[in-house]
Design a protein around this motif. Structure first.
Motif, mmCIF file in Angstrom:
data_model
loop_
_atom_site.group_PDB
_atom_site.id
_atom_site.type_symbol
_atom_site.label_atom_id
_atom_site.label_comp_id
_atom_site.label_asym_id
_atom_site.label_seq_id
_atom_site.Cartn_x
_atom_site.Cartn_y
_atom_site.Cartn_z
ATOM 1 N N THR A 52 0.825 -1.213 0.000
ATOM 2 C CA THR A 52 0.000 0.000 0.000
ATOM 3 C C THR A 52 0.860 1.264 0.000
ATOM 4 O O THR A 52 0.559 2.226 -0.717
ATOM 5 N N VAL A 53 1.939 1.274 0.782
ATOM 6 C CA VAL A 53 2.817 2.454 0.774
ATOM 7 C C VAL A 53 3.523 2.577 -0.577
ATOM 8 O O VAL A 53 3.724 3.695 -1.079
ATOM 9 N N ALA A 54 3.874 1.453 -1.197
ATOM 10 C CA ALA A 54 4.510 1.506 -2.519
ATOM 11 C C ALA A 54 3.569 2.105 -3.556
ATOM 12 O O ALA A 54 4.007 2.851 -4.448
ATOM 13 N N PHE A 55 2.278 1.788 -3.487
ATOM 14 C CA PHE A 55 1.313 2.400 -4.405
ATOM 15 C C PHE A 55 1.287 3.919 -4.229
ATOM 16 O O PHE A 55 1.251 4.677 -5.209
ATOM 17 N N ALA A 56 1.287 4.356 -2.977
ATOM 18 C CA ALA A 56 1.288 5.809 -2.733
ATOM 19 C C ALA A 56 2.567 6.449 -3.266
ATOM 20 O O ALA A 56 2.523 7.521 -3.882
ATOM 21 N N VAL A 57 3.705 5.812 -3.037
ATOM 22 C CA VAL A 57 4.968 6.343 -3.552
ATOM 23 C C VAL A 57 4.949 6.368 -5.076
ATOM 24 O O VAL A 57 5.413 7.332 -5.708
ATOM 25 N N ALA A 58 4.409 5.317 -5.696
ATOM 26 C CA ALA A 58 4.354 5.264 -7.162
ATOM 27 C C ALA A 58 3.559 6.431 -7.726
ATOM 28 O O ALA A 58 3.970 7.062 -8.715
ATOM 29 N N MET A 59 2.424 6.752 -7.108
ATOM 30 C CA MET A 59 1.623 7.853 -7.623
ATOM 31 C C MET A 59 2.275 9.204 -7.341
ATOM 32 O O MET A 59 2.085 10.157 -8.094
ATOM 33 N N LEU A 60 3.064 9.303 -6.279
ATOM 34 C CA LEU A 60 3.822 10.529 -6.058
ATOM 35 C C LEU A 60 4.917 10.683 -7.119
ATOM 36 O O LEU A 60 5.194 11.801 -7.573
ATOM 37 N N GLY A 77 8.237 1.328 -5.111
ATOM 38 C CA GLY A 77 7.292 2.290 -5.674
ATOM 39 C C GLY A 77 7.866 3.149 -6.773
ATOM 40 O O GLY A 77 7.136 3.553 -7.690
ATOM 41 N N VAL A 78 9.157 3.451 -6.745
ATOM 42 C CA VAL A 78 9.741 4.333 -7.762
ATOM 43 C C VAL A 78 9.657 3.720 -9.160
ATOM 44 O O VAL A 78 9.148 4.351 -10.093
ATOM 45 N N PRO A 79 10.149 2.498 -9.391
ATOM 46 C CA PRO A 79 9.994 1.934 -10.752
ATOM 47 C C PRO A 79 8.536 1.730 -11.137
ATOM 48 O O PRO A 79 8.180 1.883 -12.304
ATOM 49 N N LEU A 80 7.681 1.379 -10.162
ATOM 50 C CA LEU A 80 6.259 1.228 -10.469
ATOM 51 C C LEU A 80 5.650 2.568 -10.907
ATOM 52 O O LEU A 80 4.860 2.627 -11.850
ATOM 53 N N GLY A 81 6.026 3.660 -10.242
ATOM 54 C CA GLY A 81 5.522 4.978 -10.621
ATOM 55 C C GLY A 81 5.956 5.376 -12.012
ATOM 56 O O GLY A 81 5.176 5.957 -12.777
#
Length: 770
Positions: free
Chosen positions: A430-438, A704-708
């Motif tokens: 869940t935190v990775a999703f938030a980081v990805a969208m940031l 999250g960074v590569p996902l974003g």
């Protein structure tokens, strides 16, 4: 008797479940409230996405029903349109309307329009009057203006304009579903009485709207093929194609909302799974006691599902209704086109559908807890449910941290955070999703900043565009008033052409053509006559590469040009060429009349001031456009959607971390109490919990960074399949680096309430059962 006994059994089961649910609400109200809030957020975002997607499929649905539900619009010579009206498959046909191009001259503008006969009695393609009235049949000087054209030009009911050679009174404003929204590249639409077209056969053709018996895509294609075979001069335009033009108005919001809805739904599942699995583990001893007292496995297992559904049902309903309210402002562009009465509205079915999806996600997320309760044996549940002794499994991660010389607080925090690995990974997700969208948000801001700094990156190598070109004196006066200088100017015109059989549009630049060139994605810029730049789609159709020579049929001549580069082109589906005027003259083609004057200023930040000053000094009918305005408006719209949905994902991430660590402190209370007995201070104990959450945030940053980056790349390509990859820009390194402490602090702050609870543990009370 059997029915009565069955009813008694069901009643007893319901009473038992109600008592159990009450006990859960008393024991863990914070966890259930967090679960309900997360389900509501996910359902709300999902409702917005479904509502926008449904409306984007047919934004003209309400207006089309009010207009008589036309399927196609046929135009061309009168005889060809008559033949098309009589073809099989036509359920209803509107009257033949005369149609001709004219010029509307208003006090502040002079614009090309298409004038049509006002259809008095028709059941197909009725103009939708918003204000005023229809023109009288025998009145020569009364017209009705299409709504989007009237709003763009500033026309109103009661105003007198010149239509062709006649002075005409605007008696009404109406919407039409058979005409795309007015734009700078599309003529306006007006209706006039039949008397206006009497005796004027020059440049006049017929048009008729038809409703087909079958409206699926295959049936429309067959009808179009029959018209092409019977009357090649006729043109067939589908209402669905017109609706797709309207759908572009909210395409950005739709794609963004769908992306966030998917991530929000998955994140909500993670939160529910975290809460359900945690409660299942913490109540394993209780489940064993219930099984020992004769409660069946299904009844004991259904408790978890009943708990979640009891909270999720009202939360999903409330969230879906709030999502409908949130979707309404995003549909404001349609209300401006059609009016509030005919604009598309979010359908209640979107709320129902999103509620069902959210509840299905709740059920799926609860399955692991239910399976665990169904399959566990009574003796095992009684043993597993008791607190574990100090000789539990050693944490290899904590041991590695200690061997690496890290502080004991960090090592113990890692041990506590990964004591339940599935729960830890759900938090990380869940935190990775938030980081990805940031990351996607930072990339979006960087992309808009680059486009605003240099519009040539999107095929607009000018600051201000003037249509048609104006006098040099007005430019000097406007530049003096705006305190800027016109650094470069050139004229732009466009010609239809064919390249290797493919239709294309040639953009011809004259004047400072070497300086006035769009951004080059591949190859190089123009340097001499005989060279050309090509749009991406045309380049792919031709299968050539920069450096190849291609013959271009334009202006009745055939030119041999060399492709030297591919440029970014936002219009005409990138089926375009960019040429210098000397290239045409060298091939014997007369330079067309300039359509626009392109200007570059010494201070691009004062483009609006210069445009306003120039507008005060130009004649009527001159249109002045600022290149950066399109990106300013789109950025404002994107920010409104992306920032709010980012806040939703951040809220879900915080809720999951908070829920997970509340459960962890409750479940690991004995271990934490033992640490206190061994001399760990309350502050150190709180730090252990917060540091463990921060470690999860650091891991979420790495994922999250590569996902974003991947999410942003996908969204850009969906919105701009031709040149999206060339226009977009990645988030700056400093912004990505800043996300590491942000994600760590986000997770650590979310774990502060559980950390305070751990610090307040009383060792004597916690260890009393031992």
């Amino acid at each position: 008797m059997r029915i009565a006994s069955r009813a008694q059994a069901i009643g007893a089961a319901l009473r038992t479940q109600t008592l159990l649910l009450r006990s859960v609400l008393r024991e863990a109200p914070a966890q259930l409230l967090l679960t309900g809030a997360v389900v509501a957020l996910a359902a709300g975002v999902l409702t917005v996405a479904i509502a926008l997607f449904a409306i984007g499929r047919d934004p003209l649905e309400r207006a089309r029903r009010a207009a008589g539900d036309p399927t196609v619009l046929v135009s061309g010579p009168r005889s060809a349109v008559e033949q098309a009206r009589r073809l099989p498959g036509v359920a209803a046909a509107g009257p033949l309307q005369a149609q001709r191009p004219l010029l509307v001259a208003a006090p502040d503008s002079r614009v090309e329009v298409v004038a049509r006969t006002w259809p008095r009695h028709t059941t197909v393609d009725r103009p939708l009057l918003e204000s005023g009235r229809a023109p009288r049949p025998h009145a020569l000087a009364e017209i009705v203006v299409e709504r989007t054209f009237a709003r763009a030009v500033g026309l109103r009911t009661g105003q007198v304009v010149r239509l062709g050679r006649h002075r005409a009174l605007i008696v009404g404003i109406a919407a039409s579903v058979s005409r795309p929204p007015y734009s700078a590249t599309r003529d306006g639409l007006v209706w006039a009485p039949a008397r206006f077209f009497a005796g004027a056969n020059r440049a006049q053709e017929a048009v008729a709207a038809l409703r087909l018996r079958r409206t699926d895509a295959a049936a429309v294609r067959r009808y179009r093929a029959r018209v092409r075979a019977l009357a090649p001069e006729a043109r067939v335009e589908t209402i669905d194609a017109i609706a797709s033009d309207y759908a572009q108005l909210t395409r950005l919001e739709t794609v963004v909302a769908q992306t966030f809805a998917l991530l929000g739904l998955v994140a909500a599942c993670f939160v529910i799974a975290t809460a359900s699995s945690g409660r299942a583990l913490s109540r394993m001893h209780e489940i064993g006691l219930l099984r020992a007292l004769g409660v069946g496995p299904r009844q004991a297992a259904s408790r978890h599902l009943l708990e979640n559904l009891t909270v999720a049902v009202p939360a999903a309903v409330i969230g879906s209704l709030l999502g409908l309210l949130a979707a309404t402002p995003l549909l404001r562009p349609f209300a401006e086109l059609f009016g509030d009465a005919l604009a598309p509205r979010p359908n209640l079915s979107a709320a129902v559908f999103s509620t069902l999806i959210a509840l299905a996600a709740v059920v799926v997320a609860t399955i692991p807890a239910v399976v665990r309760a169904l399959t566990v044996r009574t003796a095992s549940a009684l043993v597993l449910g008791r607190p574990r002794g100090p000789a539990g499994r050693r944490s290899r991660l904590a041991g590695a941290a200690l061997r690496a010389g890290l502080p004991p607080t960090l090592a113990l925090g890692l041990a506590e955070a990964f004591a339940r690995r599935p729960r830890a990974w759900l938090c990380v997700g869940t935190v990775a999703f938030a980081v990805a969208m940031l990351v996607a948000l930072a990339s979006m801001e960087r992309t808009y900043a680059r486009l605003l700094a240099d519009p040539a990156r999107d095929g607009r190598p000018w600051d201000v565009r003037v249509e048609p070109p104006t006098a040099a004196g007005a430019l000097r006066e406007a530049a003096s008033d705006a305190r800027v200088r016109v650094m470069t100017q050139a004229t732009l015109s466009r010609l239809p052409a064919r390249v290797a059989g493919e239709p294309a549009v040639v953009r011809v630049v004259e004047g400072a053509w070497r300086e006035m060139q769009p951004a080059i994605a591949r190859g190089r810029a123009l340097r001499a006559a005989g060279e050309a730049l090509v749009g991406r789609r045309l380049l792919e159709r031709l299968g050539v590469a920069p450096g190849d020579r291609v013959t271009v049929a334009v202006g009745g001549r055939r030119l041999l040009v060399r492709f030297v580069g591919r440029y970014v082109e936002p219009l005409d589906r990138a089926m375009t060429l960019w040429l210098a005027a000397p290239t045409l003259r060298a091939g014997g083609v007369a330079t067309p009349r300039p359509e626009a004057l392109l200007l570059r200023l010494s201070d691009p930040g004062r483009d609006r001031v210069f445009a306003a000053a120039l507008e005060r000094r130009t004649e009527q009918g001159v249109r002045i456009r600022v290149a950066r305005d399109i990106w300013r408006e789109e950025r404002a719209s994107a920010r409104r959607v992306v920032y709010s949905l980012d806040a939703v994902l951040l809220g879900i991430a915080v809720a999951n971390v908070l829920c997970a660590f509340l459960l962890a402190v409750q479940e690991r209370a004995r271990n934490l109490a033992l640490l206190k007995v061994l001399g760990v201070t309350p502050r150190q104990l709180a730090a252990i919990v917060a540091v463990g959450a921060g470690a999860l945030g650091a891991l979420a940053f790495a994922l999250g960074v590569p996902l974003g980056w991947k999410i942003f790349e996908t969204v850009v390509v969906v919105l701009n399949p031709h040149d999206g990859a060339d226009v977009s820009a990645w988030a700056p390194p400093w912004a990505v680096a800043l996300l590491l402490p942000t994600s760590v602090l986000l997770a650590a702050c979310a774990a502060l309430p559980p950390a305070r609870r751990a610090a307040r543990l009383k060792p004597a009370r916690t260890l009393r059962s031992e």
